[in-house]
Design a protein around this motif. Structure first.
Motif, short mmCIF file in Angstrom:
data_model
loop_
_atom_site.label_atom_id
_atom_site.label_comp_id
_atom_site.label_asym_id
_atom_site.label_seq_id
_atom_site.Cartn_x
_atom_site.Cartn_y
_atom_site.Cartn_z
N SER A 74 3.57 1.72 -12.83
CA SER A 74 3.66 1.29 -11.41
C SER A 74 3.46 -0.05 -11.35
O SER A 74 4.24 -0.83 -10.24
N ASP A 75 2.69 -1.05 -11.98
CA ASP A 75 2.47 -2.32 -11.97
C ASP A 75 3.88 -3.21 -12.21
O ASP A 75 4.20 -4.13 -11.59
N LYS A 76 4.70 -2.60 -12.98
CA LYS A 76 6.06 -3.27 -13.15
C LYS A 76 6.63 -3.18 -12.05
O LYS A 76 7.59 -4.29 -11.73
N VAL A 77 6.79 -2.16 -11.31
CA VAL A 77 7.82 -1.97 -10.07
C VAL A 77 7.01 -2.89 -8.76
O VAL A 77 7.92 -3.65 -8.29
N MET A 78 5.67 -2.76 -9.18
CA MET A 78 4.98 -4.09 -8.15
C MET A 78 5.26 -5.19 -8.40
O MET A 78 5.47 -6.18 -7.40
N ARG A 79 5.32 -5.57 -9.66
CA ARG A 79 5.63 -7.25 -9.84
C ARG A 79 6.95 -7.32 -9.55
O ARG A 79 7.42 -8.52 -9.20
N SER A 80 8.16 -6.58 -9.82
CA SER A 80 9.38 -6.83 -9.44
C SER A 80 9.53 -6.95 -7.89
O SER A 80 10.19 -7.80 -7.39
N LEU A 81 8.75 -6.19 -7.06
CA LEU A 81 8.86 -6.39 -5.68
C LEU A 81 7.93 -7.61 -5.28
O LEU A 81 8.43 -8.34 -4.28
N ASP B 77 0.74 -1.20 -0.09
CA ASP B 77 -0.15 0.04 -0.19
C ASP B 77 0.81 1.23 0.02
O ASP B 77 0.51 2.25 -0.60
N ASN B 78 1.74 1.27 0.68
CA ASN B 78 2.61 2.29 0.83
C ASN B 78 3.62 2.68 -0.33
O ASN B 78 3.46 3.82 -0.89
N ILE B 79 3.94 1.91 -1.02
CA ILE B 79 4.80 1.77 -2.35
C ILE B 79 3.88 2.16 -3.18
O ILE B 79 4.01 3.29 -4.32
N LYS B 80 2.58 1.61 -3.40
CA LYS B 80 1.60 1.81 -4.38
C LYS B 80 1.22 3.57 -4.42
O LYS B 80 1.38 4.10 -5.30
N PHE B 81 0.91 3.82 -3.03
CA PHE B 81 0.58 5.14 -3.03
C PHE B 81 1.72 6.21 -3.50
O PHE B 81 1.65 7.24 -4.02
N TYR B 82 2.74 5.96 -2.99
CA TYR B 82 4.08 6.78 -3.39
C TYR B 82 4.17 6.79 -4.81
O TYR B 82 4.31 7.67 -5.36
N LEU B 83 4.14 5.71 -5.62
CA LEU B 83 4.34 5.52 -6.91
C LEU B 83 3.18 6.31 -7.76
O LEU B 83 3.64 7.28 -8.65
N GLN B 84 2.04 6.26 -7.29
CA GLN B 84 1.04 6.92 -8.01
C GLN B 84 0.57 8.58 -7.75
O GLN B 84 0.07 9.12 -8.36
N ASN B 85 1.00 8.60 -6.37
CA ASN B 85 0.58 10.09 -5.70
C ASN B 85 1.78 11.24 -5.56
O ASN B 85 1.61 12.28 -5.53
N LYS B 86 2.87 10.43 -5.23
CA LYS B 86 4.09 11.41 -5.00
C LYS B 86 4.99 11.67 -6.16
O LYS B 86 5.39 12.62 -6.40
N VAL B 87 4.94 10.47 -7.01
CA VAL B 87 5.87 10.45 -8.31
C VAL B 87 5.13 10.68 -9.52
O VAL B 87 5.63 10.66 -10.66
N GLU B 88 3.49 10.28 -9.53
CA GLU B 88 2.90 10.16 -10.62
C GLU B 88 2.92 9.39 -11.71
O GLU B 88 3.38 9.78 -12.94
N ILE B 89 3.64 8.06 -11.20
CA ILE B 89 3.97 7.24 -12.35
C ILE B 89 2.56 6.65 -12.70
O ILE B 89 1.76 6.22 -11.81
N ASP B 90 2.27 6.28 -13.79
CA ASP B 90 1.01 5.73 -14.28
C ASP B 90 0.92 4.41 -13.97
O ASP B 90 1.88 3.64 -13.45
N LYS B 91 -0.52 3.77 -13.83
CA LYS B 91 -0.64 2.42 -13.35
C LYS B 91 0.05 1.32 -14.04
O LYS B 91 0.73 0.57 -13.47
N VAL B 92 0.32 1.37 -15.52
CA VAL B 92 0.93 0.32 -16.10
C VAL B 92 2.56 0.49 -15.69
O VAL B 92 2.97 -0.77 -15.32
#
Length: 140
Positions: free
Chosen positions: A56-63, A39-54
């Motif tokens: 963001s999903d790449k980073v989340m899959r790596s983790l 939740d923390n990483i997803k929030f940071y990716l989408q709201n703090k650095v504004e990386i789009d969902k596609v």
């Protein structure tokens, strides 16, 4: 009062709590809750650095995906997967790199790999993901 050296504690990555656990239980294996970490990483990716969902999903899959950092059970696998993620971040997500280097990477090393490697020394398989599933599956 004598406390077992085999104590394992999980938290939501709240800094004061993790410091308190380190102080009171210095030999405990300390984990981060996978759900809160996600939740923390997803929030940071989408709201703090504004990386789009596609992206963001790449980073989340790596983790958190199959053959991810969370599933690494040896030092070599963990470091290789961490390096791959770092390369992806450097190539595509400049705005996320500082957060990753200063916050996320050290926390993954300390609260994901360190406890996992200690578990593997005792010939057991333990990850924050599997611990989370084992203890919290009925709550979500």
């Amino acid at each position: 009062m004598q406390i077992s050296e085999n104590i394992e504690l999980g938290s939501d990555d709240e800094k004061a709590l993790t410091k308190a656990i380190e102080h009171v239980f210095p030999s405990a294996r300390q984990y981060l809750c996978t759900k809160h970490l996600k939740d923390n990483i997803k929030f940071y990716l989408q709201n703090k650095v504004e990386i789009d969902k596609v992206e963001s999903d790449k980073v989340m899959r790596s983790l958190f995906g199959s053959k991810s950092i969370m599933e690494a059970n040896t030092t070599i696998k963990f470091e290789n997967r961490l390096d791959k993620l770092e390369q992806l971040i450097k190539e595509k997500f400049d705005s996320f790199e500082q957060y990753y280097v200063n916050n996320l990477k050290p926390r993954l090393q300390k609260f994901v790999f360190k406890p996992n490697s200690r578990s593997n020394e005792k010939n057991t398989r333990s990850t924050t993901h599997s611990i989370h599933q084992q203890y919290f599956k009925n709550f979500y």
